[in-house]
Design a protein around this motif. Structure first.
Motif, PDB file in Angstrom:
ATOM      1  N   ARG A   1       3.140   3.869 -13.901  1.00 56.35           N
ATOM      2  CA  ARG A   1       3.432   2.518 -14.397  1.00 56.35           C
ATOM      3  C   ARG A   1       4.793   2.012 -13.890  1.00 56.35           C
ATOM      4  O   ARG A   1       4.895   0.912 -13.343  1.00 56.35           O
ATOM      5  N   HIS A   2       5.826   2.838 -14.059  1.00 59.06           N
ATOM      6  CA  HIS A   2       7.180   2.384 -13.736  1.00 59.06           C
ATOM      7  C   HIS A   2       7.418   2.306 -12.223  1.00 59.06           C
ATOM      8  O   HIS A   2       7.884   1.289 -11.725  1.00 59.06           O
TER       9      HIS A   2
ATOM     10  N   ALA B   1       2.314  -1.763  -6.131  1.00 58.34           N
ATOM     11  CA  ALA B   1       1.186  -1.239  -5.358  1.00 58.34           C
ATOM     12  C   ALA B   1      -0.076  -2.053  -5.577  1.00 58.34           C
ATOM     13  O   ALA B   1      -0.472  -2.314  -6.712  1.00 58.34           O
ATOM     14  N   ALA B   2      -0.699  -2.446  -4.468  1.00 54.18           N
ATOM     15  CA  ALA B   2      -2.027  -3.054  -4.505  1.00 54.18           C
ATOM     16  C   ALA B   2      -3.073  -1.983  -4.205  1.00 54.18           C
ATOM     17  O   ALA B   2      -4.231  -2.099  -4.601  1.00 54.18           O
ATOM     18  N   HIS B   3      -2.628  -0.922  -3.514  1.00 50.04           N
ATOM     19  CA  HIS B   3      -3.507   0.179  -3.118  1.00 50.04           C
ATOM     20  C   HIS B   3      -2.634   1.421  -2.989  1.00 50.04           C
ATOM     21  O   HIS B   3      -1.464   1.329  -2.629  1.00 50.04           O
ATOM     22  N   VAL B   4      -3.211   2.581  -3.277  1.00 49.33           N
ATOM     23  CA  VAL B   4      -2.502   3.858  -3.183  1.00 49.33           C
ATOM     24  C   VAL B   4      -3.300   4.782  -2.270  1.00 49.33           C
ATOM     25  O   VAL B   4      -4.534   4.808  -2.335  1.00 49.33           O
ATOM     26  N   VAL B   5      -2.592   5.527  -1.432  1.00 50.85           N
ATOM     27  CA  VAL B   5      -3.212   6.531  -0.562  1.00 50.85           C
ATOM     28  C   VAL B   5      -2.550   7.870  -0.875  1.00 50.85           C
ATOM     29  O   VAL B   5      -1.321   7.969  -0.903  1.00 50.85           O
ATOM     30  N   ALA B   6      -3.372   8.897  -1.125  1.00 49.14           N
ATOM     31  CA  ALA B   6      -2.844  10.227  -1.439  1.00 49.14           C
ATOM     32  C   ALA B   6      -3.751  11.296  -0.845  1.00 49.14           C
ATOM     33  O   ALA B   6      -4.932  11.041  -0.590  1.00 49.14           O
ATOM     34  N   GLY B   7      -3.194  12.464  -0.656  1.00 46.76           N
ATOM     35  CA  GLY B   7      -3.970  13.592  -0.170  1.00 46.76           C
ATOM     36  C   GLY B   7      -4.819  14.198  -1.275  1.00 46.76           C
ATOM     37  O   GLY B   7      -4.571  13.980  -2.468  1.00 46.76           O
ATOM     38  N   PHE B   8      -5.810  14.982  -0.874  1.00 49.37           N
ATOM     39  CA  PHE B   8      -6.784  15.570  -1.806  1.00 49.37           C
ATOM     40  C   PHE B   8      -6.129  16.462  -2.846  1.00 49.37           C
ATOM     41  O   PHE B   8      -6.657  16.649  -3.931  1.00 49.37           O
TER      42      PHE B   8
ATOM     43  N   CYS C   1      -5.374   4.116 -11.509  1.00 51.00           N
ATOM     44  CA  CYS C   1      -5.576   3.018 -10.556  1.00 51.00           C
ATOM     45  C   CYS C   1      -6.696   2.100 -11.033  1.00 51.00           C
ATOM     46  O   CYS C   1      -6.572   0.871 -10.971  1.00 51.00           O
ATOM     47  N   GLY C   2      -7.780   2.688 -11.529  1.00 53.32           N
ATOM     48  CA  GLY C   2      -8.897   1.889 -12.027  1.00 53.32           C
ATOM     49  C   GLY C   2      -8.487   0.988 -13.175  1.00 53.32           C
ATOM     50  O   GLY C   2      -8.842  -0.195 -13.213  1.00 53.32           O
ATOM     51  N   GLN C   3      -7.708   1.536 -14.109  1.00 52.72           N
ATOM     52  CA  GLN C   3      -7.256   0.754 -15.257  1.00 52.72           C
ATOM     53  C   GLN C   3      -6.334  -0.385 -14.835  1.00 52.72           C
ATOM     54  O   GLN C   3      -6.322  -1.447 -15.452  1.00 52.72           O
ATOM     55  N   ALA C   4      -5.542  -0.151 -13.763  1.00 49.14           N
ATOM     56  CA  ALA C   4      -4.570  -1.152 -13.320  1.00 49.14           C
ATOM     57  C   ALA C   4      -5.137  -2.099 -12.258  1.00 49.14           C
ATOM     58  O   ALA C   4      -4.429  -3.005 -11.811  1.00 49.14           O
ATOM     59  N   GLY C   5      -6.376  -1.882 -11.835  1.00 50.72           N
ATOM     60  CA  GLY C   5      -6.962  -2.726 -10.798  1.00 50.72           C
ATOM     61  C   GLY C   5      -6.350  -2.503  -9.429  1.00 50.72           C
ATOM     62  O   GLY C   5      -6.271  -3.416  -8.608  1.00 50.72           O
ATOM     63  N   ILE C   6      -5.909  -1.267  -9.182  1.00 51.36           N
ATOM     64  CA  ILE C   6      -5.290  -0.897  -7.907  1.00 51.36           C
ATOM     65  C   ILE C   6      -6.270  -0.057  -7.113  1.00 51.36           C
ATOM     66  O   ILE C   6      -6.894   0.859  -7.664  1.00 51.36           O
ATOM     67  N   GLY C   7      -6.415  -0.356  -5.832  1.00 53.56           N
ATOM     68  CA  GLY C   7      -7.293   0.423  -4.974  1.00 53.56           C
ATOM     69  C   GLY C   7      -6.744   1.818  -4.738  1.00 53.56           C
ATOM     70  O   GLY C   7      -5.540   2.052  -4.851  1.00 53.56           O
TER      71      GLY C   7
ATOM     72  N   VAL D   1       0.904  -1.147   0.000  1.00 49.88           N
ATOM     73  CA  VAL D   1       0.000   0.000   0.000  1.00 49.88           C
ATOM     74  C   VAL D   1       0.942   1.196   0.000  1.00 49.88           C
ATOM     75  O   VAL D   1       1.737   1.369   0.930  1.00 49.88           O
ATOM     76  N   VAL D   2       0.897   1.995  -1.064  1.00 54.23           N
ATOM     77  CA  VAL D   2       1.836   3.099  -1.227  1.00 54.23           C
ATOM     78  C   VAL D   2       1.162   4.418  -0.881  1.00 54.23           C
ATOM     79  O   VAL D   2       0.114   4.760  -1.435  1.00 54.23           O
TER      80      VAL D   2
END
Length: 194
Positions: A107-108, A116-123, A142-148, A17-18
């Motif tokens: 991607r890279h 990453a299986a999931h990403v967390v970022a600020g607004f 994220c949607g295209q890569a299947g990542i939360g 989870v990044v």
């Protein structure tokens, strides 16, 4: 907690989870981001990873423009480790990184190197050349890569002021150490050489 070069990637086969950002100051807003990432990592059986840079991007983007750095990398990593981070992944912010397209960074770095299986970022998170991409573009990738994806809302003080590294710098410059420390969530230490 381990510190790795993002370009070398996560060793082994674990997913992460990044949490994205520069995290200068590791203030109370950053703490919320990181704690959310650590919770998601624990629930999913992933590593909690923070991605940051070796230097302030502003130093490369606007050479000669002086910006006070609140926490050098070693202190930042120690503070992040104290918040439950397993890995601090550091990218070198240089001319190549500055010119990297948002899709290439995603991607890279996030998919291939940090797995990453999931990403967390600020607004207000922005990335890519000239900060061309924001949370909307991140959501699409994220949607295209299947990542939360989790986008965190702003963290504010009781008086409504937004907690940010920029606000903390302004408070320190104005001599309002108590409010700066309230935003940091700890006493402020001057960096040697200031």
């Amino acid at each position: 907690m381990r510190i790795i070069l993002a370009e070398e990637g996560i060793p082994g086969s674990e997913r992460t989870v990044v949490c994205l950002g520069f995290f200068d100051g590791v203030h109370i807003g950053h703490a919320r981001l990181v704690e959310r990432a650590a919770e998601k990592a624990t629930r999913g059986g992933f590593l909690a990873c923070v991605h940051t840079f070796d230097q302030m991007p502003a130093k490369v983007v606007r050479p000669g423009f002086a910006v006070r750095e609140l926490t050098p990398l070693a202190e930042k990593a120690a503070l992040l480790g104290g918040l439950g981070v397993d890995v601090v992944a550091v990218s070198r912010f240089d001319e190549a990184m500055m010119h990297m397209a948002a899709e290439d960074f995603f991607r890279h770095t996030l998919v291939e190197k940090l797995r990453a299986a999931h990403v967390v970022a600020g607004f207000h998170y922005r990335f890519g050349f000239r900060e061309a991409a924001g949370t909307r573009e991140l959501a699409a990738l994220c949607g295209q890569a299947g990542i939360g994806l989790t986008i965190m809302e702003p963290v504010t003080m009781p008086d409504g002021r937004l907690v940010s590294s920029t606000a903390i710098r302004a408070l320190l410059d104005a001599g309002d150490i108590p409010l700066a420390e309230a935003m940091l969530g700890r006493p402020f230490k001057m960096i040697r050489g200031e």
